[in-house]
Design a protein around this motif. Structure first.
Motif, PDB file in Angstrom:
ATOM      1  N   VAL A  79      46.122  -8.115 -13.424  1.00 23.36           N
ATOM      2  CA  VAL A  79      47.056  -7.020 -13.183  1.00 23.36           C
ATOM      3  C   VAL A  79      46.342  -5.880 -12.475  1.00 23.36           C
ATOM      4  CG1 VAL A  79      46.706  -5.864 -15.412  1.00 23.36           C
ATOM      5  CG2 VAL A  79      48.901  -5.647 -14.227  1.00 23.36           C
ATOM      6  N   VAL A  80      45.033  -5.756 -12.642  1.00 20.09           N
ATOM      7  CA  VAL A  80      44.259  -4.744 -11.921  1.00 20.09           C
ATOM      8  C   VAL A  80      44.257  -5.057 -10.430  1.00 20.09           C
ATOM      9  CG1 VAL A  80      41.969  -3.754 -11.593  1.00 20.09           C
ATOM     10  CG2 VAL A  80      42.815  -4.191 -13.903  1.00 20.09           C
ATOM     11  N   HIS A  81      43.950  -6.300 -10.080  1.00 27.41           N
ATOM     12  CA  HIS A  81      43.905  -6.694  -8.673  1.00 27.41           C
ATOM     13  C   HIS A  81      45.282  -6.549  -8.031  1.00 27.41           C
ATOM     14  CE1 HIS A  81      40.618  -8.637 -10.805  1.00 27.41           C
ATOM     15  NE2 HIS A  81      39.986  -8.840  -9.669  1.00 27.41           N
ATOM     16  N   LEU A  82      46.321  -6.919  -8.775  1.00 30.13           N
ATOM     17  CA  LEU A  82      47.678  -6.771  -8.248  1.00 30.13           C
ATOM     18  C   LEU A  82      47.996  -5.305  -7.985  1.00 30.13           C
ATOM     19  CD1 LEU A  82      50.509  -7.869  -7.567  1.00 30.13           C
ATOM     20  CD2 LEU A  82      51.070  -7.615 -10.005  1.00 30.13           C
ATOM     21  N   LEU A 163      41.261 -11.188  -2.978  1.00 25.59           N
ATOM     22  CA  LEU A 163      41.742  -9.802  -2.973  1.00 25.59           C
ATOM     23  C   LEU A 163      40.633  -8.828  -3.330  1.00 25.59           C
ATOM     24  CD1 LEU A 163      45.251 -10.164  -4.648  1.00 25.59           C
ATOM     25  CD2 LEU A 163      44.762  -9.685  -2.241  1.00 25.59           C
ATOM     26  N   ARG A 164      39.798  -9.200  -4.284  1.00 26.96           N
ATOM     27  CA  ARG A 164      38.686  -8.313  -4.637  1.00 26.96           C
ATOM     28  C   ARG A 164      37.781  -8.084  -3.427  1.00 26.96           C
ATOM     29  NH1 ARG A 164      33.188  -9.730  -7.656  1.00 26.96           N
ATOM     30  NH2 ARG A 164      32.473  -7.617  -8.127  1.00 26.96           N
ATOM     31  N   ALA A 171      38.303   0.286  -4.941  1.00 26.35           N
ATOM     32  CA  ALA A 171      39.766   0.332  -4.887  1.00 26.35           C
ATOM     33  C   ALA A 171      40.367  -0.235  -6.165  1.00 26.35           C
ATOM     34  CB  ALA A 171      40.281  -0.439  -3.671  1.00 26.35           C
ATOM     35  N   LEU A 172      39.759  -1.299  -6.709  1.00 26.23           N
ATOM     36  CA  LEU A 172      40.262  -1.862  -7.960  1.00 26.23           C
ATOM     37  C   LEU A 172      40.100  -0.873  -9.105  1.00 26.23           C
ATOM     38  CD1 LEU A 172      40.315  -4.473  -6.246  1.00 26.23           C
ATOM     39  CD2 LEU A 172      39.374  -5.691  -8.210  1.00 26.23           C
ATOM     40  N   ARG A 173      38.956  -0.206  -9.158  1.00 26.99           N
ATOM     41  CA  ARG A 173      38.744   0.770 -10.234  1.00 26.99           C
ATOM     42  C   ARG A 173      39.706   1.948 -10.118  1.00 26.99           C
ATOM     43  NH1 ARG A 173      33.159  -0.652  -9.344  1.00 26.99           N
ATOM     44  NH2 ARG A 173      32.906   1.100  -7.916  1.00 26.99           N
ATOM     45  N   ARG A 174      39.932   2.415  -8.900  1.00 26.17           N
ATOM     46  CA  ARG A 174      40.873   3.535  -8.724  1.00 26.17           C
ATOM     47  C   ARG A 174      42.280   3.121  -9.138  1.00 26.17           C
ATOM     48  NH1 ARG A 174      37.866   4.258  -3.914  1.00 26.17           N
ATOM     49  NH2 ARG A 174      39.480   3.156  -2.703  1.00 26.17           N
ATOM     50  N   ALA A 175      42.673   1.910  -8.764  1.00 27.13           N
ATOM     51  CA  ALA A 175      44.019   1.440  -9.097  1.00 27.13           C
ATOM     52  C   ALA A 175      44.193   1.334 -10.609  1.00 27.13           C
ATOM     53  CB  ALA A 175      44.286   0.088  -8.439  1.00 27.13           C
ATOM     54  N   ALA A 176      43.191   0.810 -11.301  1.00 28.02           N
ATOM     55  CA  ALA A 176      43.275   0.697 -12.748  1.00 28.02           C
ATOM     56  C   ALA A 176      43.305   2.072 -13.407  1.00 28.02           C
ATOM     57  CB  ALA A 176      42.100  -0.119 -13.284  1.00 28.02           C
ATOM     58  N   ARG A 187      34.539  -8.587 -12.209  1.00 25.16           N
ATOM     59  CA  ARG A 187      33.530  -9.498 -11.671  1.00 25.16           C
ATOM     60  C   ARG A 187      34.186 -10.688 -10.957  1.00 25.16           C
ATOM     61  NH1 ARG A 187      30.864 -11.627 -17.162  1.00 25.16           N
ATOM     62  NH2 ARG A 187      31.188  -9.447 -17.725  1.00 25.16           N
ATOM     63  N   SER A 188      33.409 -11.426 -10.186  1.00 24.04           N
ATOM     64  CA  SER A 188      33.912 -12.620  -9.507  1.00 24.04           C
ATOM     65  C   SER A 188      34.231 -13.721 -10.507  1.00 24.04           C
ATOM     66  CB  SER A 188      32.880 -13.129  -8.503  1.00 24.04           C
ATOM     67  OG  SER A 188      33.228 -14.421  -8.037  1.00 24.04           O
ATOM     68  N   LEU A 189      35.459 -14.218 -10.480  1.00 25.33           N
ATOM     69  CA  LEU A 189      35.835 -15.339 -11.344  1.00 25.33           C
ATOM     70  C   LEU A 189      35.192 -16.628 -10.853  1.00 25.33           C
ATOM     71  CD1 LEU A 189      39.594 -14.483 -11.957  1.00 25.33           C
ATOM     72  CD2 LEU A 189      37.591 -13.848 -13.318  1.00 25.33           C
ATOM     73  N   GLY A 190      35.112 -16.789  -9.537  1.00 25.26           N
ATOM     74  CA  GLY A 190      34.432 -17.958  -8.993  1.00 25.26           C
ATOM     75  C   GLY A 190      32.957 -17.965  -9.347  1.00 25.26           C
ATOM     76  N   GLY A 191      32.332 -16.799  -9.318  1.00 21.21           N
ATOM     77  CA  GLY A 191      30.927 -16.699  -9.678  1.00 21.21           C
ATOM     78  C   GLY A 191      30.677 -17.107 -11.118  1.00 21.21           C
TER      79      GLY A 191
END
Length: 367
Positions: A79-82, A163-164, A171-176, A187-191
């Motif tokens: 929901v943060v990324h969205l 998106l990250r 930008a993600l931190r500001r949005a949250a 953090r990276s989910l793929g990582g």
């Protein structure tokens, strides 16, 4: 075409869950029957130390338990990324009509880790792909707008990392923060998955969160940029830890947050306080449970998540006239058997937000 089956698959799994063997659903003697709403309330009552809940039905009823305890968030963090994407669209810094190269999206998908979510997303878009969810034509283009939808509808981790990368952590931190959630762990989910597949790239157990996040980000960047490294990862994933027990030490170090964090952002969106971008975020969050709206309500906003032994959700119900109820639920210690029964848990939370008697039952379960 996006069907109810697709949406409920994403709603129920809602996850970064790995590919795991099927588990029977039957409850054992004396254990809560989580195939029912009441069974989940019984489970909560029996596992209060493993439960974090913050719920407000928007009509004067509120209940809470362990709201500041940090637990594994799994895909609920998306929901943060969205929100960051919706903000960027509203501010004009990204164009949802932009045609993006599917190969650039695929580059964030390390073959496993999301219960075939990426595979399902590509099929939804009509993009031919192999059994591992890698497009047969990496030059094919899709609109950028489909990426956040894939992230929410199917819980596609590759969409999340794409998106990250596009928007950036600031930008993600500001949005949250605009929704009351400070310093989310994005953090990276793929990582994370690559460190499970290739443990030599992971830090020592017990390392600080910042060290693990940095290692995961580094290995994810290498996976995107280095075809030889991707080929090596492909060889490795069949031998990765396969059971919840084997994966639990890795899961415990995954990104965490509190019920209070998750509640704040969801409630800000539901109450139309989140601007700019709230309208677009709500439009996307309203799709997965669009046919489960309680009588008299206007929409349900939802994103859930799961990892071994962890089940999470953020959910809001909106009514005409401005009433909005929100719940954030983080569960730890959920058995593989009970993980299969996430839909009755969603139903129990929906009922609690829309029915005072069911709210009272949940309050009793929370103690």
């Amino acid at each position: 075409m996006l069907t109810r089956r697709h949406l409920l698959a994403g709603a129920a799994a809602g996850s970064a869950a790995l590919l795991l063997p099927g588990i029977a659903n039957a409850a054992g003697p004396g254990t809560p029957d989580t195939t029912t709403e009441q069974g989940w309330l019984d489970w909560i009552a029996a596992h209060r130390r493993d439960v974090s809940v913050l719920i407000d039905d928007g009509a004067g009823r509120r209940a809470a338990l362990n709201t500041e305890v940090r637990r594994v968030l799994a895909s609920s963090v998306k929901v943060v990324h969205l929100s960051a994407y919706a903000t960027a669209v509203a501010e004009g810094s990204v164009d949802p009509k932009e045609q993006i190269r599917v190969g650039d999206w695929d580059a964030h998908h390390p073959f496993v880790s999301d219960g075939r979510a990426h595979f399902q997303a590509l099929n939804w878009l009509g993009v031919p792909c192999d059994d591992y969810g890698i497009a047969k034509d990496p030059e094919q283009r899709v609109p950028l707008a489909r990426i956040p939808e894939a992230m929410i509808f199917f819980s596609d981790n590759a969409a999340t990392d794409y998106l990250r990368t596009r928007l950036g952590d600031p930008a993600l931190r500001r949005a949250a923060a605009r929704g009351g959630w400070t310093r989310p762990d994005t953090r990276s989910l793929g990582g994370e998955v690559l460190m499970l597949m290739m443990p030599e790239y992971a830090p020592r157990p017990g390392s600080p969160v910042a060290v693990r996040r940095a290692r995961g980000d580094a290995v994810a960047r290498r996976f995107v940029a280095d075809p030889a490294f991707r080929a090596e990862a492909f060889k490795r994933f069949p031998s990765m830890p396969a059971t919840p027990e084997e994966q639990w030490p890795w899961t415990k170090g995954h990104g965490q947050g509190s019920a209070s964090d998750l509640f704040s952002l969801h409630h800000s969106l539901a109450k139309d306080r989140y601007r700019p971008g709230g309208a677009l975020a709500r439009e996307i969050l309203a799709q997965p449970l669009s046919d489960r709206v309680p009588p008299g309500a206007s929409e349900v906003l939802f994103k859930g998540g799961s990892l071994p032994y962890s089940l999470t959700l953020g959910l809001s119900v909106r009514w005409p006239g401005g009433r909005a109820g929100t719940a954030a639920v983080l569960l730890t210690g959920v058995s593989a058997q009970d993980m299969q029964n996430s839909l009755p848990l969603i139903s129990a939370v929906l009922s609690s937000l829309s029915d005072p008697a069911r709210f009272a039952a949940l309050r009793r379960a929370l103690g």
